[in-house]
Design a protein around this motif. Structure first.
Motif, PDB file in Angstrom:
ATOM      1  N   ILE A 327       0.903  -1.248  -0.205  1.00  0.00           N
ATOM      2  CA  ILE A 327       0.080  -0.130   0.053  1.00  0.00           C
ATOM      3  C   ILE A 327       0.866   1.118   0.014  1.00  0.00           C
ATOM      4  O   ILE A 327       0.518   2.375  -0.626  1.00  0.00           O
ATOM      5  CB  ILE A 327      -0.942   0.082   1.205  1.00  0.00           C
ATOM      6  N   ASP A 328       1.938   1.204   0.674  1.00  0.00           N
ATOM      7  CA  ASP A 328       2.812   2.432   0.800  1.00  0.00           C
ATOM      8  C   ASP A 328       3.448   2.737  -0.540  1.00  0.00           C
ATOM      9  O   ASP A 328       3.590   3.795  -0.977  1.00  0.00           O
ATOM     10  CB  ASP A 328       3.820   2.309   1.911  1.00  0.00           C
ATOM     11  N   ILE A 329       3.961   1.683  -1.173  1.00  0.00           N
ATOM     12  CA  ILE A 329       4.464   1.946  -2.420  1.00  0.00           C
ATOM     13  C   ILE A 329       3.495   2.402  -3.411  1.00  0.00           C
ATOM     14  O   ILE A 329       3.693   3.207  -4.471  1.00  0.00           O
ATOM     15  CB  ILE A 329       5.502   0.673  -2.887  1.00  0.00           C
ATOM     16  N   LEU A 330       2.382   1.593  -3.597  1.00  0.00           N
ATOM     17  CA  LEU A 330       1.221   2.138  -4.515  1.00  0.00           C
ATOM     18  C   LEU A 330       0.963   3.503  -4.363  1.00  0.00           C
ATOM     19  O   LEU A 330       0.470   4.352  -5.410  1.00  0.00           O
ATOM     20  CB  LEU A 330       0.014   1.043  -4.279  1.00  0.00           C
ATOM     21  N   ASN A 331       0.811   4.141  -3.068  1.00  0.00           N
ATOM     22  CA  ASN A 331       0.485   5.493  -2.759  1.00  0.00           C
ATOM     23  C   ASN A 331       1.712   6.447  -3.372  1.00  0.00           C
ATOM     24  O   ASN A 331       1.216   7.341  -3.955  1.00  0.00           O
ATOM     25  CB  ASN A 331       0.300   5.765  -1.254  1.00  0.00           C
ATOM     26  N   GLN A 332       2.749   5.968  -3.253  1.00  0.00           N
ATOM     27  CA  GLN A 332       3.939   6.688  -4.057  1.00  0.00           C
ATOM     28  C   GLN A 332       3.652   6.686  -5.573  1.00  0.00           C
ATOM     29  O   GLN A 332       3.899   7.723  -5.996  1.00  0.00           O
ATOM     30  CB  GLN A 332       5.146   6.176  -3.632  1.00  0.00           C
ATOM     31  N   GLU A 337       3.541  13.438  -8.212  1.00  0.00           N
ATOM     32  CA  GLU A 337       4.920  13.926  -8.517  1.00  0.00           C
ATOM     33  C   GLU A 337       5.979  12.526  -8.699  1.00  0.00           C
ATOM     34  O   GLU A 337       6.736  12.806  -9.081  1.00  0.00           O
ATOM     35  CB  GLU A 337       5.485  14.368  -7.075  1.00  0.00           C
ATOM     36  N   SER A 338       5.197  11.564  -8.774  1.00  0.00           N
ATOM     37  CA  SER A 338       6.024  10.266  -9.220  1.00  0.00           C
ATOM     38  C   SER A 338       6.059  10.115 -10.494  1.00  0.00           C
ATOM     39  O   SER A 338       6.846   9.471 -11.028  1.00  0.00           O
ATOM     40  CB  SER A 338       5.128   8.802  -8.600  1.00  0.00           C
ATOM     41  N   ASN A 339       5.222  10.790 -11.247  1.00  0.00           N
ATOM     42  CA  ASN A 339       5.297  10.805 -12.705  1.00  0.00           C
ATOM     43  C   ASN A 339       4.839   9.187 -13.488  1.00  0.00           C
ATOM     44  O   ASN A 339       4.877   9.256 -14.625  1.00  0.00           O
ATOM     45  CB  ASN A 339       6.624  10.968 -13.677  1.00  0.00           C
ATOM     46  N   VAL A 340       4.243   8.424 -12.587  1.00  0.00           N
ATOM     47  CA  VAL A 340       3.923   7.171 -12.983  1.00  0.00           C
ATOM     48  C   VAL A 340       2.378   7.046 -13.522  1.00  0.00           C
ATOM     49  O   VAL A 340       1.446   7.797 -12.952  1.00  0.00           O
ATOM     50  CB  VAL A 340       3.769   6.155 -11.825  1.00  0.00           C
ATOM     51  N   ASP A 341       2.380   6.871 -14.748  1.00  0.00           N
ATOM     52  CA  ASP A 341       0.994   6.789 -15.450  1.00  0.00           C
ATOM     53  C   ASP A 341       0.283   5.466 -15.482  1.00  0.00           C
ATOM     54  O   ASP A 341      -0.983   5.352 -15.298  1.00  0.00           O
ATOM     55  CB  ASP A 341       1.222   6.911 -16.920  1.00  0.00           C
ATOM     56  N   ALA A 342       0.945   4.358 -15.253  1.00  0.00           N
ATOM     57  CA  ALA A 342       0.182   3.121 -15.212  1.00  0.00           C
ATOM     58  C   ALA A 342       1.159   2.245 -14.288  1.00  0.00           C
ATOM     59  O   ALA A 342       2.352   2.288 -14.186  1.00  0.00           O
ATOM     60  CB  ALA A 342       0.175   2.486 -16.449  1.00  0.00           C
ATOM     61  N   ASP A 708      11.747   8.595 -20.850  1.00  0.00           N
ATOM     62  CA  ASP A 708      13.049   8.737 -21.319  1.00  0.00           C
ATOM     63  C   ASP A 708      13.960   8.127 -21.100  1.00  0.00           C
ATOM     64  O   ASP A 708      15.385   8.588 -21.420  1.00  0.00           O
ATOM     65  CB  ASP A 708      13.266  10.432 -20.885  1.00  0.00           C
ATOM     66  N   GLY A 709      14.043   6.873 -20.233  1.00  0.00           N
ATOM     67  CA  GLY A 709      14.895   5.840 -20.305  1.00  0.00           C
ATOM     68  C   GLY A 709      15.316   5.782 -18.924  1.00  0.00           C
ATOM     69  O   GLY A 709      16.149   5.024 -18.373  1.00  0.00           O
ATOM     70  N   GLN A 710      15.047   6.746 -17.942  1.00  0.00           N
ATOM     71  CA  GLN A 710      15.309   6.850 -16.624  1.00  0.00           C
ATOM     72  C   GLN A 710      14.735   5.763 -15.836  1.00  0.00           C
ATOM     73  O   GLN A 710      13.533   5.431 -15.916  1.00  0.00           O
ATOM     74  CB  GLN A 710      15.220   8.194 -15.999  1.00  0.00           C
ATOM     75  N   ILE A 711      15.557   5.200 -14.927  1.00  0.00           N
ATOM     76  CA  ILE A 711      15.263   4.055 -13.784  1.00  0.00           C
ATOM     77  C   ILE A 711      15.338   4.541 -12.660  1.00  0.00           C
ATOM     78  O   ILE A 711      16.500   4.938 -12.317  1.00  0.00           O
ATOM     79  CB  ILE A 711      15.598   2.639 -14.361  1.00  0.00           C
ATOM     80  N   SER A 712      14.486   4.324 -11.705  1.00  0.00           N
ATOM     81  CA  SER A 712      14.583   4.591 -10.331  1.00  0.00           C
ATOM     82  C   SER A 712      13.865   3.872  -9.371  1.00  0.00           C
ATOM     83  O   SER A 712      12.963   3.070 -10.088  1.00  0.00           O
ATOM     84  CB  SER A 712      14.388   6.109  -9.845  1.00  0.00           C
ATOM     85  N   LEU A 713      13.969   3.676  -8.155  1.00  0.00           N
ATOM     86  CA  LEU A 713      13.264   2.958  -7.324  1.00  0.00           C
ATOM     87  C   LEU A 713      12.444   3.749  -6.224  1.00  0.00           C
ATOM     88  O   LEU A 713      12.677   4.732  -5.900  1.00  0.00           O
ATOM     89  CB  LEU A 713      14.459   2.082  -6.307  1.00  0.00           C
ATOM     90  N   ALA A 714      11.245   3.325  -6.188  1.00  0.00           N
ATOM     91  CA  ALA A 714      10.204   3.682  -5.044  1.00  0.00           C
ATOM     92  C   ALA A 714      10.364   2.680  -3.780  1.00  0.00           C
ATOM     93  O   ALA A 714       9.933   1.474  -3.960  1.00  0.00           O
ATOM     94  CB  ALA A 714       9.002   4.061  -5.512  1.00  0.00           C
TER      95      ALA A 714
END
Length: 941
Positions: A327-332, A337-342, A708-714
């Motif tokens: 739930i915590d990561i889904l909220n992120q 601001e996460s820029n996650v679309d899906a 744009d190719g960037q990869i990061s971790l939540a």
């Protein structure tokens, strides 16, 4: 007025009495049943603005007859229907904004007021016949679009084929079953960009049943889902399954309350892209939702009884919780601001089908938790079905996904993993006689030492109820509740997203026996249907092709550092560098797809270890020689051909955080980026450069992949998700044959010396770093706790690294060693160590650790004569007439009294207790500290 035949099904009817004995019924429209195959909760439809909204439905003969009547009896594949059928679609099909659909689904009595005309005109509905439903689903363009599970398909096609009475279905479906596949295209639909919609197919509820959300109207799929859940949840006790989701909020899930705003219903998400050509993905894997973890919260079991919680924390308060991390990561991901679309989830949503219902444990005592968790065999699960329902964790996942859709209105794509087929629960440190641990990493998953995990869980810690726990029939739950599609692909802007299922089999025994590790491999992928589907998707002209699966393509076993260069043979599934991959489809997956870089990106999980991998195809040496362009190259090729080296893939691993500059897409030179995300629920594992003997830990996380190719971790922000350094140390000690080489007295005055296996922690630690690790001014501590009715602390002082050893002094140690009389009885000794994390501040791989949590180990103080376990203190830790107490055997005391003066202090050493150093004495705890460990279980240890 039209004549109404006896088999006509009407959405609504008006009855008028004209004269006595004469009644006229006016039918507004026929009722035509259908099931929406796509989209579904786990396979949403993503549409570019202005493009048709394409739905796949499966119908019975009623719809087919209407279709044929409207198109001149043209039953050929890909035939299209006339506009008269569109009247039926306008009435039955509802497309609403997500929040509006949620409200309407709770009260379908208003369904007749909602018309599809608000979205699309009658003339812009296009219906295409796709033939009978088969395992391979082909869309209106003639493209292999998806695969469905045979059991799902057969359940529809064979339904009522013999015309038998089948209760509630009888009033809705014709005798030839639900078998006819259609695609409905809504052209120029008036849908807003950046908006989430839901669709469903509504009928009059002619045969209302208990459990229906409402009486007047019905979406048949809702009843199918609820009836399936009803049949499975309490299948052995006959109880009534829940009709609603669990209550979920920002802070977590409540297994004791249902959310009456969220009935168990099918949802069919349609997301309209908002001007993006490509989507940013949030990737999750290996959530392992486990309801029983909620029973651990608040339990006050401690390793060292009677001491402050800072010294020995309550295990229930430090245990990691998979649901909370999810739930915590889904909220992120959900926040803008996460820029996650899906969101993409690649399998292992839950741990196993049966699990403990936390609502059934009302006591906070650890002893009662032991009883709740104790299962000897599968019969225990079935006889305690009310406590161990089937599908409770699947319902939890459903609840959380509904919460996410409702809160953030972002699509979620899901593929299956191997754990969706696991049936029965297992202990927290499962073991098989003669073979030992079968999954040694489970305590680490919980952020617990092995001793802590066993003490918390209780005597059932080792039980494996079913050795082959994988049962493919359990996948039916996944494909009934989340998505009916095994595999599918769809175009998302300029991206092509491909989702592949785990498959109906797994193997780890053969792989482990051949040196391939014990992480299971799928034995039913890549299938011919999967191959066909992927090859169809690859022909699409998308700029990026993203393949998602639970099984891995590249993945290093934990004994290999991520920075290593590895090799994968496309002709063999055995190997340490594609751990947890496929067994029978290796040539296709590695030899055809990965070697030729047909994907831009792959997303998978399974290993609980994050890694971004690169693969370079190396042809056979004969090929090098034949293609030589220079004399030097020819010489290399000639020498190589002598060895007749076969083709292989050379691999390299990177970490999305530690290797930030190296992982960006520009450095890949059109090679496939193979991303294996860490576990979202359990504590992930890691080995960057050989640290912690391959038993390193990180925070639970998901990956964010930007277009744009960037990869990061939540990463999970929860305190319980911060890896405890003591757990990694404990795993080194137990799994890597010792944390210290010796810990022995070094002369009079109470001095002891501990020689660590430093390289098992970090290779090449400097003397300064070693000293800093034990710097007491910075909070490091090393103490012995002597436990009887009270706990006495003996703290080490003058701690200093000398050479390869750590020298320290214990006050009054000589007095303690030579005090064998009964008045000095001690129940147990614990060694407690707190390390100073500043020693690792400049070493990669240690940024996530919690160093403040003590490493507490039950130990013995041995001398050379009593190597059999009789201690020089004159007691046996945890022994009484066999197991677990304080009774001293007088004969042993006499022996010790006679010999105590024959030994010098140098003869004594501190070691992990041989009997109770890994598995605590439940019997002792139950007898001596009953306020916490009282239980009715028959304790043998």
């Amino acid at each position: 007025m039209a004549q109404i035949s006896s088999d006509t099904r009407c959405v609504s009817m008006t009855q008028r009495t004209l004269t006595p004995g004469q009644t006229t019924v006016e039918c507004q429209i026929k009722m035509i049943p259908a099931i929406i195959l796509h989209p579904s909760l786990g396979t949403p439809l993503v549409v570019e603005p202005g493009k048709p909204v394409s739905l796949l439905i499966v119908t019975d003969k009623i719809f087919l007859d209407e279709f044929l009547n409207s198109n001149g009896k043209n039953d050929s594949k890909f035939a299209q229907g006339g506009s008269s059928l569109n009247d039926q679609i306008l009435q039955h099909l509802k497309v609403l904004k997500w929040a509006e659909a949620t409200a309407l689904k709770k009260n379908l009595d208003r369904a007749d007021r909602i018309s599809l005309k608000k979205i699309v005109s009658k003339e812009n509905i296009r219906t295409t016949y796709l033939g009978e439903l088969e395992d391979k689903v082909v869309n209106a363009e003639g493209l292999h679009f998806a695969n469905v599970r045979s059991s799902f398909k057969d359940g529809l096609i064979n339904f009522r084929e013999d015309g038998s009475d089948v209760s509630w279905w009888q009033r809705f479906f014709s005798n030839d079953g639900v078998r006819h596949l259609f695609q409905i295209d809504l052209v120029e639909a008036q849908l807003n960009p950046g908006t989430m919609y839901d669709c469903f197919w509504v009928l009059s509820n002619l045969n209302s049943q208990k459990g229906d959300a409402q009486e007047k109207y019905l979406d048949i799929q809702d009843r199918i889902a609820r009836n399936y859940l009803q049949a499975r949840y309490y299948q052995y006790s006959g109880g009534e399954a829940p009709g609603y989701a669990f209550k979920v909020g920002n802070d977590g899930i409540d297994f004791t309350q249902f959310d009456y705003d969220t009935p168990i219903q099918n949802r069919h998400p349609i997301y309209i892209m908002n001007g993006h050509d490509k989507l940013n993905f949030g990737h999750l894997s290996d959530i392992h939702v486990s309801s029983k973890q909620h029973t651990y919260k608040g339990k006050k079991a401690t390793v060292i009884p009677g001491v402050d919680e800072v010294v020995s924390p309550c295990i229930g308060n430090v245990s990691n919780n998979n649901v909370d991390n999810f739930i915590d990561i889904l909220n992120q991901f959900g926040r803008n601001e996460s820029n996650v679309d899906a969101v993409i989830i690649t399998g292992d949503l839950y741990d196993h089908m049966h699990n403990f219902d936390p609502a059934k444990l009302t006591s906070d005592q650890t002893g009662k938790l032991w009883e709740a968790m104790h299962l000897e065999n599968t019969d225990d699960v079935e006889s305690r079905n009310d406590n161990f329902p089937c599908g409770i964790d699947g319902l939890a996942v459903y609840s959380i996904l509904c919460y996410f859709y409702k809160t953030y209105e972002k699509p979620v794509f899901i593929s299956s993993g191997n754990h969706e087929a696991y049936e029965y629960p297992y202990g927290i440190s499962p073991r098989i006689p003669l073979k030992g641990k079968v999954n040694e990493g489970i305590p680490l998953d919980h952020n617990l030492t092995i001793y802590e995990a066993i003490l918390l869980y209780g005597p059932g810690y080792k039980n494996v109820l079913k050795s082959l726990n994988f049962n493919k029939k359990n996948f039916d739950y996944f494909y009934n509740i989340f998505t009916p599609l095994l595999d599918c692909w769809q175009r998302v802007g300029s991206q092509c997203l491909i989702m592949l299922a785990w498959g109906d089999g797994e193997d780890f025994l053969k792989s482990a026996a051949s040196g391939g590790g014990a992480l299971p491999r799928t034995t039913k992928s890549i299938t011919s249907d999967q191959k066909s589907l992927v090859e169809t998707a690859l022909k699409n002209d998308c700029l990026e092709k993203v393949m998602c699966s639970h099984f891995t393509l590249i993945n290093y076993s934990l004994d290999h550092a991520l920075e290593e260069t590895g090799e994968i043979s496309p002709t063999s599934y055995i190997g340490d560098f594609h751990h947890g991959s496929v067994e029978t489809g290796n040539k296709i997956l590695h030899g055809d797809w990965l070697a030729n870089n047909v994907f831009s990106l792959t997303l998978s999980g399974h290993s609980h270890r994050v890694g971004l991998y690169q693969a370079t195809y190396i042809p056979p040496y004969e090929h090098f020689a034949a293609q030589a362009q220079t004399s030097a190259y020819a010489a290399i090729g000639s020498a190589a051909s002598t060895a007749n080296r076969p083709e292989y893939l050379k691999t390299k691993g990177f970490h999305p955080i530690a290797d930030k500059k190296s992982i960006q897409a520009k450095n890949w030179e059109n090679q496939t980026r193979v991303l294996v995300s860490a576990s979202t629920g359990p504590i992930p594992k890691q080995n960057l450069k050989g640290e912690m003997s391959g038993q390193g830990m990180e925070r639970p996380s998901g990956s964010i992949v930007l277009n744009d190719g960037q990869i990061s971790l939540a990463t999970s922000s929860l305190n319980t998700a911060k890896p405890r350094f003591c757990v990694a140390c404990d795993y080194i000690d137990i799994m890597s044959k010792g944390f210290w080489e010796y810990f022995r007295a070094s002369g009079d005055g109470g001095f002891f010396e501990m020689k660590l296996f430093w390289d098992k922690v970090v290779i090449g630690m400097t003397v300064e770093q070693k000293n800093e690790l034990f710097n007491q001014k910075e909070g490091a501590d090393l103490s012995l706790y002597l436990v009887s009715d009270i706990s006495e602390r003996i703290q080490a002082s003058e701690v200093k690294v000398v050479g390869d050893g750590v020298r320290m002094k214990f006050r009054n140690m000589d007095r303690i060693l030579f005090r064998p009389n009964r008045s000095s009885e001690i129940t147990a000794i614990f060694l407690s160590i707190v390390f100073n994390g500043n020693a690792f501040s400049s070493i990669p791989g240690f940024a996530d650790y919690d160093f403040s949590s003590p490493w507490n180990v039950q130990v013995e103080i041995y001398n050379k004569t009593y190597e059999d376990g009789i201690q020089s203190l004159g007691y046996e830790v945890g022994m009484d007439a066999g197991f677990g107490g304080e009774i001293l055997l007088q004969k042993k005391i006499d022996q010790l009294n006679k010999r105590k003066n024959l030994h010098k202090i140098e003869d004594y050493s501190i070691r992990r207790h041989k009997k109770f150093g890994e598995v605590p004495s439940f019997k002792l705890r139950n007898r001596k500290w009953r306020y916490e460990y009282s239980t009715t279980l028959d304790l043998k240890h």
